[in-house]
Design a protein around this motif. Structure first.
Motif, PDB file in Angstrom:
ATOM      1  N   SER A 159       0.900  -1.190   0.092  1.00  0.00           N
ATOM      2  CA  SER A 159       0.043  -0.158  -0.068  1.00  0.00           C
ATOM      3  C   SER A 159       0.780   1.347  -0.092  1.00  0.00           C
ATOM      4  CB  SER A 159      -0.889   0.130   1.246  1.00  0.00           C
ATOM      5  OG  SER A 159      -0.238   0.093   2.219  1.00  0.00           O
ATOM      6  N   CYS A 160       2.203   1.066   0.777  1.00  0.00           N
ATOM      7  CA  CYS A 160       2.836   2.632   0.847  1.00  0.00           C
ATOM      8  C   CYS A 160       3.382   3.251  -0.511  1.00  0.00           C
ATOM      9  CB  CYS A 160       3.774   2.453   1.715  1.00  0.00           C
ATOM     10  SG  CYS A 160       5.347   1.569   1.280  1.00  0.00           S
ATOM     11  N   ILE A 161       3.183   2.427  -1.751  1.00  0.00           N
ATOM     12  CA  ILE A 161       3.705   2.807  -2.790  1.00  0.00           C
ATOM     13  C   ILE A 161       2.897   3.702  -3.553  1.00  0.00           C
ATOM     14  CG2 ILE A 161       5.354   0.809  -3.368  1.00  0.00           C
ATOM     15  CD1 ILE A 161       2.725   0.045  -4.865  1.00  0.00           C
ATOM     16  N   LEU A 162       1.546   3.679  -2.889  1.00  0.00           N
ATOM     17  CA  LEU A 162       0.481   4.425  -3.835  1.00  0.00           C
ATOM     18  C   LEU A 162       0.394   5.919  -3.440  1.00  0.00           C
ATOM     19  CD1 LEU A 162      -2.100   1.590  -3.564  1.00  0.00           C
ATOM     20  CD2 LEU A 162      -1.052   2.309  -5.682  1.00  0.00           C
ATOM     21  N   PHE A 163       0.627   6.032  -2.120  1.00  0.00           N
ATOM     22  CA  PHE A 163       0.128   7.589  -1.742  1.00  0.00           C
ATOM     23  C   PHE A 163       0.896   8.653  -1.592  1.00  0.00           C
ATOM     24  CE2 PHE A 163      -2.542   3.983  -0.098  1.00  0.00           C
ATOM     25  CZ  PHE A 163      -3.901   4.088  -0.442  1.00  0.00           C
ATOM     26  N   GLY A 164       0.358   9.858  -1.395  1.00  0.00           N
ATOM     27  CA  GLY A 164       1.144  11.176  -1.271  1.00  0.00           C
ATOM     28  C   GLY A 164       0.442  12.247  -0.902  1.00  0.00           C
ATOM     29  N   ASP A 165       0.764  13.400  -0.469  1.00  0.00           N
ATOM     30  CA  ASP A 165       0.277  14.495   0.178  1.00  0.00           C
ATOM     31  C   ASP A 165      -0.032  15.313  -0.830  1.00  0.00           C
ATOM     32  OD1 ASP A 165       0.524  12.810   2.529  1.00  0.00           O
ATOM     33  OD2 ASP A 165       2.451  13.856   2.928  1.00  0.00           O
ATOM     34  N   GLY A 166      -0.974  16.339  -0.867  1.00  0.00           N
ATOM     35  CA  GLY A 166      -1.330  17.380  -1.619  1.00  0.00           C
ATOM     36  C   GLY A 166      -2.899  17.988  -1.219  1.00  0.00           C
ATOM     37  N   ALA A 167      -2.914  19.317  -2.002  1.00  0.00           N
ATOM     38  CA  ALA A 167      -4.115  19.791  -1.710  1.00  0.00           C
ATOM     39  C   ALA A 167      -4.817  20.669  -3.016  1.00  0.00           C
ATOM     40  CB  ALA A 167      -4.062  20.954  -0.815  1.00  0.00           C
ATOM     41  N   GLY A 168      -5.928  20.662  -3.146  1.00  0.00           N
ATOM     42  CA  GLY A 168      -6.564  21.111  -4.238  1.00  0.00           C
ATOM     43  C   GLY A 168      -7.829  21.901  -3.898  1.00  0.00           C
ATOM     44  N   ALA A 169      -8.261  22.919  -4.488  1.00  0.00           N
ATOM     45  CA  ALA A 169      -9.112  23.923  -4.054  1.00  0.00           C
ATOM     46  C   ALA A 169     -10.047  24.293  -5.081  1.00  0.00           C
ATOM     47  CB  ALA A 169      -8.738  25.257  -3.113  1.00  0.00           C
ATOM     48  N   ALA A 170     -11.293  24.867  -5.023  1.00  0.00           N
ATOM     49  CA  ALA A 170     -12.199  25.440  -6.102  1.00  0.00           C
ATOM     50  C   ALA A 170     -13.296  26.538  -5.388  1.00  0.00           C
ATOM     51  CB  ALA A 170     -13.107  24.322  -6.840  1.00  0.00           C
ATOM     52  N   VAL A 171     -13.182  27.441  -6.239  1.00  0.00           N
ATOM     53  CA  VAL A 171     -14.317  28.400  -5.602  1.00  0.00           C
ATOM     54  C   VAL A 171     -15.542  28.223  -6.350  1.00  0.00           C
ATOM     55  CG1 VAL A 171     -14.896  30.906  -5.472  1.00  0.00           C
ATOM     56  CG2 VAL A 171     -12.416  29.997  -4.899  1.00  0.00           C
ATOM     57  N   PHE A 172     -16.784  27.966  -5.762  1.00  0.00           N
ATOM     58  CA  PHE A 172     -17.887  27.834  -6.589  1.00  0.00           C
ATOM     59  C   PHE A 172     -18.883  28.967  -6.174  1.00  0.00           C
ATOM     60  CE2 PHE A 172     -18.926  23.334  -7.183  1.00  0.00           C
ATOM     61  CZ  PHE A 172     -17.447  22.772  -6.867  1.00  0.00           C
ATOM     62  N   GLU A 173     -19.518  29.420  -7.271  1.00  0.00           N
ATOM     63  CA  GLU A 173     -20.255  30.787  -7.144  1.00  0.00           C
ATOM     64  C   GLU A 173     -21.692  30.278  -8.031  1.00  0.00           C
ATOM     65  OE1 GLU A 173     -19.428  35.375  -8.164  1.00  0.00           O
ATOM     66  OE2 GLU A 173     -19.523  34.016  -9.899  1.00  0.00           O
ATOM     67  N   ARG A 174     -22.655  31.094  -7.183  1.00  0.00           N
ATOM     68  CA  ARG A 174     -24.082  31.013  -7.699  1.00  0.00           C
ATOM     69  C   ARG A 174     -24.166  31.524  -9.001  1.00  0.00           C
ATOM     70  NH1 ARG A 174     -27.845  33.646  -3.439  1.00  0.00           N
ATOM     71  NH2 ARG A 174     -27.873  35.332  -4.930  1.00  0.00           N
ATOM     72  N   THR A 175     -24.991  31.066 -10.086  1.00  0.00           N
ATOM     73  CA  THR A 175     -25.304  31.655 -11.138  1.00  0.00           C
ATOM     74  C   THR A 175     -26.568  31.225 -11.710  1.00  0.00           C
ATOM     75  OG1 THR A 175     -24.344  31.877 -13.358  1.00  0.00           O
ATOM     76  CG2 THR A 175     -24.387  29.572 -12.495  1.00  0.00           C
ATOM     77  N   GLU A 176     -26.928  31.994 -12.614  1.00  0.00           N
ATOM     78  CA  GLU A 176     -28.452  31.796 -13.266  1.00  0.00           C
ATOM     79  C   GLU A 176     -28.430  30.272 -13.736  1.00  0.00           C
ATOM     80  OE1 GLU A 176     -26.545  33.918 -14.719  1.00  0.00           O
ATOM     81  OE2 GLU A 176     -27.016  35.510 -13.129  1.00  0.00           O
ATOM     82  N   ALA A 177     -29.742  29.588 -13.554  1.00  0.00           N
ATOM     83  CA  ALA A 177     -29.972  28.319 -13.657  1.00  0.00           C
ATOM     84  C   ALA A 177     -29.553  28.043 -15.308  1.00  0.00           C
ATOM     85  CB  ALA A 177     -31.431  27.864 -13.270  1.00  0.00           C
TER      86      ALA A 177
END
Ligand code: ACO
Length: 333
Positions: A159-177
């Motif tokens: 299992s140890c060969i598979l994993f790593g560390d990191g971060a991703g982000a997204a800003v969501f905004e309301r819009t017209e339907a």
């Protein structure tokens, strides 16, 4: 009648500095670069420095969030809510979302973690989409971030060969339907009966971390790799079809797929099963390994920033994770 929809207006990602190559791993466990490359497609992963506050989960999340906010043209004051997908929080309490809120100074926001393991970004995005569609909020920050290296069993070569560390982000905004550039659909499902194919026995309230537990290594992640592999290929393909059918689309309508990056061979098998060319699959696993909730937002961010994903294109985020959890998010960029 639905008045609103939501869309992503900014993405960002961040990784720890330290690279751990397959060669490095071959000095830690009985493995080789060739074996890892052939079975997983992974060349290296990033590992957060232990005890370094600049590489805590929330610190990586912070760097990713600042980039996403910059792309979105928003400030921390604009954020109504922070939804943080992680299964490797800074602390059990407070939530990593609250640590991030403090770092950002996003004083107006409410903040919470959700744990759907590797499916977390799509789960958090679904919650954000619902709050925005309902009209309750205008701007939501979604983060998928992990510092898994604390929980990986670095003595278990399977299992140890598979994993790593990191971060991703997204800003969501309301819009017209009726904005064509929006989240088109989200689909989620879990199957708790399959808990034992991937779990960490100790460290929660069910089993305290004692000396015995540490000796048995029950505070580390346990994985049945072969079983997960089969389930992953089937469900990723099923959830792609489910998303397309719900939108009266076919595979031809898809410009890009951003799959959970657990193993390149899983991604290839899904592409084959769906009869999609690998050129439509957005892949970054070779450089980062499986960063769980961070795989989809980091791969999405990369493809947005390097211009592969263009306005008006149709993108499918397709995930599975421990739980087991599954999900998809179809969007027009
Ligand atoms: N180096 C060298 N040999 C190894 C290693 C290694 N790192 N690991 C296992 N082996 C050996 C095994 O012991 C076995 O030897 P044997 O034939 O003598 O018994 C042989 O290699 C084959 O092992 P398999 O387990 O059959 O290898 P497989 O091709 O299935 O690959 C892997 C294993 C990479 C783990 C694969 O099954 C996989 O990726 N599964 C999915 C894992 C996954 O997605 N995990 C995360 C899901 S949930 C989440 O993301 C939170």
């Amino acid at each position: 009648m639905t008045l609103y929809a939501s869309r992503i207006i900014g993405t960002g990602s961040a990784f720890p500095e330290t690279r751990r190559t397959n060669e490095d791993l071959s000095r830690m466990v009985d493995t080789t670069n060739e074996w890892i490359l052939e079975r997983t497609g992974i060349q290296e992963r990033r590992i957060a420095r232990k005890g370094d506050p600049t590489e805590f989960n929330s610190s990586l999340g912070h760097r990713a969030a600042l980039r996403a906010l910059e792309m979105a043209g928003k400030t921390p004051d604009d954020i109504d809510a922070i939804i943080y997908a992680t299964c490797s929080p800074d602390t059990l309490v407070p939530s990593t979302a609250c640590w991030l809120q403090q770092k950002l100074g996003a004083r107006r926001a409410w903040a919470t973690d959700i744990n759907a393991a590797c499916s977390g970004f799509v789960y958090a995005s679904t919650i954000a989409d619902k709050f925005l569609r309902s009209g309750a909020h205008q701007t939501i920050l979604v983060v998928g971030a992990e510092v898994l290296n604390t929980f990986v069993d670095w003595q278990d070569r399977t299992s140890c060969i598979l994993f790593g560390d990191g971060a991703g982000a997204a800003v969501f905004e309301r819009t017209e339907a009726d904005n064509p550039r929006r989240i088109l659909s989200t689909h989620l499902q879990s199957d708790g009966s399959l808990w034992d194919v991937f779990h960490t026995p100790a460290g929660g309230s069910a089993l305290e971390v004692t000396h015995d537990v540490i000796e048995r290594r029950d505070h580390k992640m346990k994985m049945k790799g072969k079983e997960i592999f089969k389930i992953a290929v089937k469900t990723l393909a099923d959830f792609a079809v489910r998303a397309l059918e719900a939108n009266n689309m076919t595979l031809k309508d898809l410009d890009w797929v951003v799959p959970h990056q657990a193993n390149l061979r899983i991604i290839e098998a899904v592409a084959k099963r769906l009869d999609l060319p690998m050129s439509k699959m957005i892949v970054n696993i070779e450089r980062y390994g499986n960063t769980s909730a961070a795989t989809v937002p980091t791969a999405l961010d990369e493809a947005v920033r390097d211009g592969r994903i263009q306005p008006g294109q149709t993108v499918l985020c397709d995930v599975f994770g421990a739980g087991l959890t599954y999900g998809s998010m179809l969007l027009r960029w």
